[in-house]
Design an enzyme around this catalytic site. Structure first.
Site, PDB file in Angstrom:
ATOM      1  N   LYS A  78      -0.499  -6.936  -1.608  1.00  0.00           N
ATOM      2  CA  LYS A  78      -0.469  -5.641  -1.684  1.00  0.00           C
ATOM      3  C   LYS A  78      -0.409  -5.530  -3.341  1.00  0.00           C
ATOM      4  CE  LYS A  78       1.045  -1.291  -1.144  1.00  0.00           C
ATOM      5  NZ  LYS A  78      -0.296  -0.297  -0.844  1.00  0.00           N
TER       6      LYS A  78
ATOM      7  N   CYS B 188      -5.852   4.036  -6.616  1.00  0.00           N
ATOM      8  CA  CYS B 188      -4.912   4.500  -5.665  1.00  0.00           C
ATOM      9  C   CYS B 188      -4.738   6.037  -5.450  1.00  0.00           C
ATOM     10  CB  CYS B 188      -3.339   3.956  -5.856  1.00  0.00           C
ATOM     11  SG  CYS B 188      -2.195   4.917  -4.725  1.00  0.00           S
TER      12      CYS B 188
ATOM     13  N   GLY C 175     -14.681  -1.320   3.417  1.00  0.00           N
ATOM     14  CA  GLY C 175     -14.951   0.153   4.235  1.00  0.00           C
ATOM     15  C   GLY C 175     -15.712   0.100   5.388  1.00  0.00           C
ATOM     16  N   GLY C 176     -14.962   0.430   6.444  1.00  0.00           N
ATOM     17  CA  GLY C 176     -15.553   0.447   7.782  1.00  0.00           C
ATOM     18  C   GLY C 176     -16.015  -0.842   8.308  1.00  0.00           C
TER      19      GLY C 176
HETATM   20  O1  RRO Z   1      -0.240   2.594  -1.249  1.00  0.00           O
HETATM   21  C1  RRO Z   1      -1.214   3.495  -1.009  1.00  0.00           C
HETATM   22  O2  RRO Z   1      -0.824   4.665  -0.721  1.00  0.00           O
HETATM   23  C2  RRO Z   1      -2.705   3.206  -1.279  1.00  0.00           C
HETATM   24  C3  RRO Z   1      -3.047   2.306  -2.171  1.00  0.00           C
HETATM   25 BR1  RRO Z   1      -2.159   1.574  -3.662  1.00  0.00          BR
HETATM   26  C4  RRO Z   1      -4.358   2.303  -2.494  1.00  0.00           C
HETATM   27  O3  RRO Z   1      -5.046   1.742  -3.401  1.00  0.00           O
HETATM   28  N1  RRO Z   1      -5.084   2.910  -1.363  1.00  0.00           N
HETATM   29  C5  RRO Z   1      -4.617   3.511  -0.405  1.00  0.00           C
HETATM   30  O4  RRO Z   1      -5.554   3.939   0.519  1.00  0.00           O
HETATM   31  N2  RRO Z   1      -3.368   3.519  -0.264  1.00  0.00           N
END
Ligand code: RRO
Length: 314
Positions: free
Chosen positions: A46, A133, A252-253
């Site tokens: 993560k 993000c 993606g997808g």
């Molecule tokens: O943690 C998130 O809200 C998040 C991240 Br860091 C990201 O890079 N992409 C996403 O869809 N959610």
């Protein structure tokens, strides 16, 4: 089945191109262990920040008919947690494939601080710098600010010598593909990862006349079937514009072997699975491998190299 899914990425040989997308099934040591014991050929942590974050209020992830919407807000256990996991993992599994470590600092200086620590550590995997993000209130996506991309990468490559890739948001215009590729080509990047979720979509529950996630009044990043054509376009656009030394990871997808095949045709080397991993759990990798091999067998391909990047134009 005779088709082989062997994939070479940054001079290392992987049994197949599949791994998780950062954010999905990789927050805790338990989830990371499950990935390492699955049929994925490697995995990524993560995205981390220097200090542990709780993230946005729940509900913050929803499975919706054609994919997912999330506004997690970068919840994570903190940089040291993942560094400790990664270095221990490497010691315990010295013959295992290199793993990926994702960082997403809230500022240039926070990113530099984590990358300096990675540079000085025993970590010898691959680092992914998340520039995309979409979900931290008040923090625009870094990679939509082209000057900021330059500023970060210039400072990073003054000291960073381990393999480093960047996670990009989707772009929607040829002018942007051209401009971003021109910047990225100036740096010794190992790869780009296309794409992060499509930021700030809005899914509506018409029955209840309501949004479905709590943060940001329901706005969130889209994943799954909604995003595949955009992901393929970004993989193709960067594959055809970047120096060949910069690989492309397709994200993606990817729900079926055919989706994987399409990403590979566009030029992707590794393939990351997000929404469908969340839906199905780690057994998704076994299914995807079988489905991709079946397609290759049917078409008479014995290796991915025979068709990677070879999308035909009309
Ligand atoms: O943690 C998130 O809200 C998040 C991240 Br860091 C990201 O890079 N992409 C996403 O869809 N959610």
């Amino acid at each position: 089945m005779v088709a082989s899914l062997d994939t070479t990425f940054l001079d290392h040989s992987y049994e197949n191109p599949f791994m998780n997308a950062s954010g999905v099934h990789c927050m805790s040591t338990k989830e990371l262990d499950e990935l390492s014991n699955s049929k994925a050929s490697t995995f990524i942590t993560k995205s981390s920040t220097s200090v542990k974050r709780a993230g946005n209020p729940e509900p913050r992830y929803r499975s919706v008919p054609l994919g997912s919407i999330n506004s997690m807000g970068l919840p994570n256990e903190g940089f040291e947690y993942y560094l400790e996991y990664a270095t221990k993992y490497q010691k315990k599994n010295s013959k295992a494939n290199p793993i990926f470590f994702s960082v997403a600092g809230m500022s240039v200086s926070e990113n530099l601080k984590m990358l300096r620590a990675l540079q000085d550590s025993d970590f010898h995997g691959i680092v992914e710098l998340n520039l995309s993000c979409p979900n931290v209130p008040g923090k625009p996506q870094v990679a939509y600010d082209f000057e900021l991309i330059k500023e970060i990468l210039t400072q990073v490559f003054e000291f960073f010598t381990k393999p480093l890739g960047v996670k990009l948001p989707p772009y929607f215009d040829f002018a942007h593909f051209d401009a971003v590729a021109k910047i990225l080509n100036q740096y010794p990047l190992a790869y780009v990862n296309c794409i992060n979720s499509i930021g700030n979509g809005l899914y509506i529950d018409a029955q209840n006349e309501s949004v479905v996630i709590k943060p940001k009044n329901g706005f969130g990043g889209l994943g799954g079937e909604y995003v595949k054509p955009t992901a393929l376009a970004n993989v193709r656009a960067f594959y055809t514009r970047l120096n060949p030394s910069i690989k492309v990871i397709g994200t993606g997808g990817i729900k079926t072997g055919q989706d994987a095949f399409e990403h590979l045709l566009c030029g992707a080397t590794m393939l990351q699975v997000g929404t469908e991993l969340c839906e199905e759990g780690v057994t998704v990798f076994t299914r995807l491998e079988n489905e991709l091999k079946e397609i290759m067998d049917r078409k008479g391909y014995t290796s991915i190299e025979q068709f990677r990047g070879k999308l035909k134009s009309l």
